[in-house]
Design a protein around this motif. Sequence first.
Motif, mmCIF file in Angstrom:
data_model
loop_
_atom_site.group_PDB
_atom_site.id
_atom_site.type_symbol
_atom_site.label_atom_id
_atom_site.label_comp_id
_atom_site.label_asym_id
_atom_site.label_seq_id
_atom_site.Cartn_x
_atom_site.Cartn_y
_atom_site.Cartn_z
ATOM 1 N N GLN A 109 17.693 42.082 78.382
ATOM 2 C CA GLN A 109 18.737 41.456 79.189
ATOM 3 C C GLN A 109 18.829 42.106 80.563
ATOM 4 N N HIS A 110 18.744 43.426 80.593
ATOM 5 C CA HIS A 110 18.801 44.153 81.868
ATOM 6 C C HIS A 110 17.612 43.786 82.753
ATOM 7 N N LEU A 136 15.900 41.012 82.753
ATOM 8 C CA LEU A 136 15.969 39.625 83.225
ATOM 9 C C LEU A 136 17.112 39.373 84.199
ATOM 10 N N THR A 137 18.232 40.038 83.972
ATOM 11 C CA THR A 137 19.414 39.712 84.791
ATOM 12 C C THR A 137 19.609 40.663 85.967
ATOM 13 N N ASP A 138 19.131 41.896 85.842
ATOM 14 C CA ASP A 138 19.337 42.866 86.914
ATOM 15 C C ASP A 138 18.046 43.201 87.656
ATOM 16 N N ARG A 191 16.333 40.500 89.636
ATOM 17 C CA ARG A 191 17.176 40.080 90.756
ATOM 18 C C ARG A 191 17.501 41.261 91.670
#
Length: 197
Positions: free
Chosen positions: A79-80, A82-84, A87
């Motif tokens: 999750q980290h 992909l989301t942080d 980006r």
Amino acid sequence: MSTPSTSGSGRKPRADAERNRALVLAAACALFEERGEDVQMPEVALAAGVGVGTLYRHFPSKQALVEAAAQQRFAGILQHALTDCLREPEAGQGLARYLRHVGGLLADSPGLTVAVATAVGTSAPRGEMLGLLESAVAALIEQGRTAGTLRLDLTVADVYMVVGGMSAVIRTGSGDWRRFLDLTFGGLLPREDDPVP
């Protein structure tokens, strides 16, 4: 008359079961992080505030519980990524951010790493989760290549080799893992003979 009450009671146990499973997993992760493989199942049940029978309904063995804790850790890492990391506002720095995040997790919860390695023979991701994390790392590598911050021959296997080295530094206490990463980042930079992407 009995149908509504049956269907109503049919929903409640599922919600309770999910809540109990989450409580057990949270308690187990905290205990594993603190004490590693020495944690016993009754201790987890007590910390979670559930009966031992409830614990075993969700996790029939200590290995199953450890594997679930590992999966939760890997899901958080994914999750980290992909989301942080993908980006990351600073161009091409997503992989560096990813590696620092993983290093922080390993350093903050060495007991869980040991428990996982003892239970399943490795602390590395496996199965479907391995594929998902490899895809995320591949995207981070491509991001860095495009930005001109990573050497063109860098592979996912190389990144896992870096993680393995960092994990060993943390596990053995042989140095500062942040320093290890800083030195490693120098080797990940583009080389003069890299073709222009």
